[in-house]
Design a protein around this motif. Sequence first.
Motif, PDB file in Angstrom:
ATOM      1  N   ASN A   1      13.079 -20.511  20.669  1.00  0.00           N
ATOM      2  CA  ASN A   1      13.933 -19.369  20.344  1.00  0.00           C
ATOM      3  C   ASN A   1      13.187 -18.359  19.470  1.00  0.00           C
ATOM      4  O   ASN A   1      13.317 -17.136  19.651  1.00  0.00           O
ATOM      5  CB  ASN A   1      15.196 -19.837  19.630  1.00  0.00           C
ATOM      6  CG  ASN A   1      16.140 -20.578  20.566  1.00  0.00           C
ATOM      7  OD1 ASN A   1      15.978 -20.524  21.783  1.00  0.00           O
ATOM      8  ND2 ASN A   1      17.108 -21.275  20.012  1.00  0.00           N
TER       9      ASN A   1
ATOM     10  N   ASP B   1      25.049 -20.898  23.939  1.00  0.00           N
ATOM     11  CA  ASP B   1      24.306 -19.656  24.127  1.00  0.00           C
ATOM     12  C   ASP B   1      24.926 -18.547  23.282  1.00  0.00           C
ATOM     13  O   ASP B   1      26.150 -18.371  23.285  1.00  0.00           O
ATOM     14  CB  ASP B   1      24.305 -19.249  25.601  1.00  0.00           C
ATOM     15  CG  ASP B   1      23.502 -20.227  26.453  1.00  0.00           C
ATOM     16  OD1 ASP B   1      22.615 -20.884  25.878  1.00  0.00           O
ATOM     17  OD2 ASP B   1      23.763 -20.341  27.663  1.00  0.00           O
TER      18      ASP B   1
ATOM     19  N   THR C   1      19.761 -19.791  23.026  1.00  0.00           N
ATOM     20  CA  THR C   1      20.422 -21.083  22.830  1.00  0.00           C
ATOM     21  C   THR C   1      20.309 -21.522  21.380  1.00  0.00           C
ATOM     22  O   THR C   1      19.207 -21.543  20.814  1.00  0.00           O
ATOM     23  CB  THR C   1      19.797 -22.154  23.737  1.00  0.00           C
ATOM     24  OG1 THR C   1      19.874 -21.724  25.099  1.00  0.00           O
ATOM     25  CG2 THR C   1      20.512 -23.482  23.585  1.00  0.00           C
TER      26      THR C   1
END
Length: 868
Positions: A138, A237, A230
């Motif tokens: 991420n 999400d 996520t």
Amino acid sequence: MARWFRSEPMEYISIIVNEDAAHDCLSDLGNLGTIQFTDLNPDLTPFQRRYVSYVKRCDELERKLRYFGNECDKFDLSLASAGTAEKFLASNTNSGGPSPKRETGTQLLETLEAELGGYESQLTELNSYSEKLTREYNEKAELQEVLTKTRKFYDGRTPRLAASGIKPALESDKEESMLEDQQARDMDMRFSSITGVVASDEKIRFERMAFRATRGNCFIRFGEIKDPITDPETGTDIQKHVFIIFYKSSTIGTKIKKICDAFSAHRYNLPDMNDANAIERQLAENAQELVDSQRVLSKNKDSRQKLCQMLSRYIAQWTWTVVREKAVYHSLNFLKADVQGMLRGEGWVVATDLEKAKLHVERAHANMDMDMPSMVDVMPTPWPTPPTHFETNKFTYAYQEFVNTYGIPRYREANPALFTAATFPFLFGIMYGDMGHGLFLLCAGLYLIYNEKANDNAKLSEIMGGLHSGRYMFTMMGACAVYAGVVYNDAFSLGINFFKSRWEFEELEEGTVGTIPSEYGSYGSSESVYPFGLDPIWHVASNELLFFNSFKMKVSVILGIFQMFMGTCLRGINAIYFGETLDFLFEFLPMVTFAVSLFMYMVILIFMKWSINWNSRMLSATCIEFDSDGWGVSDYEGEWGECNAQFCTPAGFACTMNGTQTTADLCPLDFGGSGDGCQPPNLITTLINIALSPGNVDEPMYHGQANTQNWLLLIAFLSIPVLLLAKPYYLSKQGHSDEHGEDGEDHSFGEIIIHQAIETIEFVLGMVSNTASYLRLWALSLAHTELAGVFWSKCMLTTMSVNGFAVYLGFGAFAGCTFGVLLMMDVLECFLHALRLHWVEFQNKFFKADGIRFNPFSFEALLKAAEL
């Protein structure tokens, strides 16, 4: 059905087993499922029990299994069924799973702990690694978006911002201190910036907070990230936005960093945006790292999914195994260690299964090769209050739960469920009587029965589980509703001419409506009687509502009185069975006397009025012209007399025809009153006058009715003081304890009389109010019929005269109203009213409802109740 009438006989037993064989003994008794253990250690807290450590170990195993189940839910994996509880208990597998072993006791727990602990470690490690990889991925994905969107922002504003010498924000304290050492003149011409990512839901609040904190001394721009990010912790999400903030002062920069931390906004350090090569190089390196991270994440997810797929096949078996072991150790905590190495337990067992229990205990001891034999023996009396247990099957289970919801019957007390199984569907049918609507309910019940096996093994919701349990009850309710609908000749508020009406309109032209029909045969003959149910002609008669109301009201009263009288008789049967002589002589007999004198007499009057040929009786007091067509008709049941005048009664009494002769003067029966027996009475008035006007019967039906009713009223009144005073008097004289003998304390005559007064008032007033309460059978049936008639006339009849499309719309409205109101709401309404009639009007005549439910140590019941 005889076994269902009274609860199963119970024995209070004592069990002495060797401590080493106790686990196997209780396992076999759990398979048998007919013993309820008594806690012999009530003074010990749960943490002081002998086997509390084993219970804790089972709790830990259940925690691990819940963890496995939650992980399987993340991949939408359904848990494989462990089969039926019977097959699971009959199998030789103890632990289940991929490596089943035939182990018992402590070894079984150790095996499960080692096996499940290993799987938990693997899954925990994979999950922690997945969270770490997801977090890193991420951050790289966010950095890629930040670099891309920031570069576009700078490219679009280069002519304007390059002159200002825009530089990236300095994050570390060292860089900030270096910035403070620079000359103030250089700072006046240079902007700082902070870039990062914030959740889209917080975008507006974040911008407002930054604007207010800096008092407008910052420049903020956002860019949306198209693909959601996520969350590594929750796995959900989240949509996010890239932001870039330009500011001038280091103080403002500190405030903005704190705001970013408060909103969980991730900040990223960027190279000099004027160095295009450095930007491109970092974009390429970050993109490659994203690909590598995605590959590793995919492999991690596959590993977790494969492990969860394997676990999903055995979680149900493991859960049942742990539930079984936990139940064994929980029951072992009820046993007491009087002698070292030996455990003693006490409990209730169904008398018919006593020998089986002995056999199971002896077999478990023999398998362990113990020198000290086990012992199962019946305890000497007095015993504690025995629990109540009924053997039920698929049909009777719903009715027994129906009664148990109100209260558990006393031990060996008459079971109301036996009678409820017959009367509840029937009373429901009386209220819901309609062939069409009842057929829908019948088909729904048959459908549930058809899917019985599939639903037995399926995991049903609470509502569907209740419907499945009551499938036979609903089928009976539908069948009784259809039967009552046939009796009423009512299908969707319409009468059906099954056997051809016994009335007809003669010489009618096409398109005309008749007013007065004529019978096929003479009154009372077989030709004039409709074979079954009511004649459909009543549905088009002008007095339809009056006739149906009279009929249904009388039927409701008859059924109610019969059911209440049956409840009173069950009170006497209980008194005889338990040897309660005072209850039988001074409670049951006065109650029956009171009920028969007034209320059963009411039923007799209703049947008498129905059975008397009132056409013949009224004709006997009617003046008929001699030798006319009316003279000698067959409607008169007696012999026609000789007439010496122009007008005479059928018996030959001459009529003056001057208006001075009354019905009493002309009637030959001479029963008294204004009708003298030749006029049909108003039963409501007759019944009211029994108490309010004794000896006065305005329209008698038989000779001596006034005297008979006076005697019945006297007997009913005399039964009340007997019911009130006789039992307390004998109890006080004999020095007995309270009515039920539950305490050893003596009660004064005043306390006994108060209790008996409550009993007397409840019965006497209850007979009156409960009889009126049964009129709900008529009221609910009337409401159902009228609602069905309104829906038919308003939705269908009004549209038939318009066009086909209007009929199509009208049918849709008719079907919707029928389903929503009559097939849903009215079914529930009739169900609840029938429920009340049984709980209040019927059961309070004899049912004590203060019994103790038999809760045996049964693996089968525990496994079926276990949540998977």
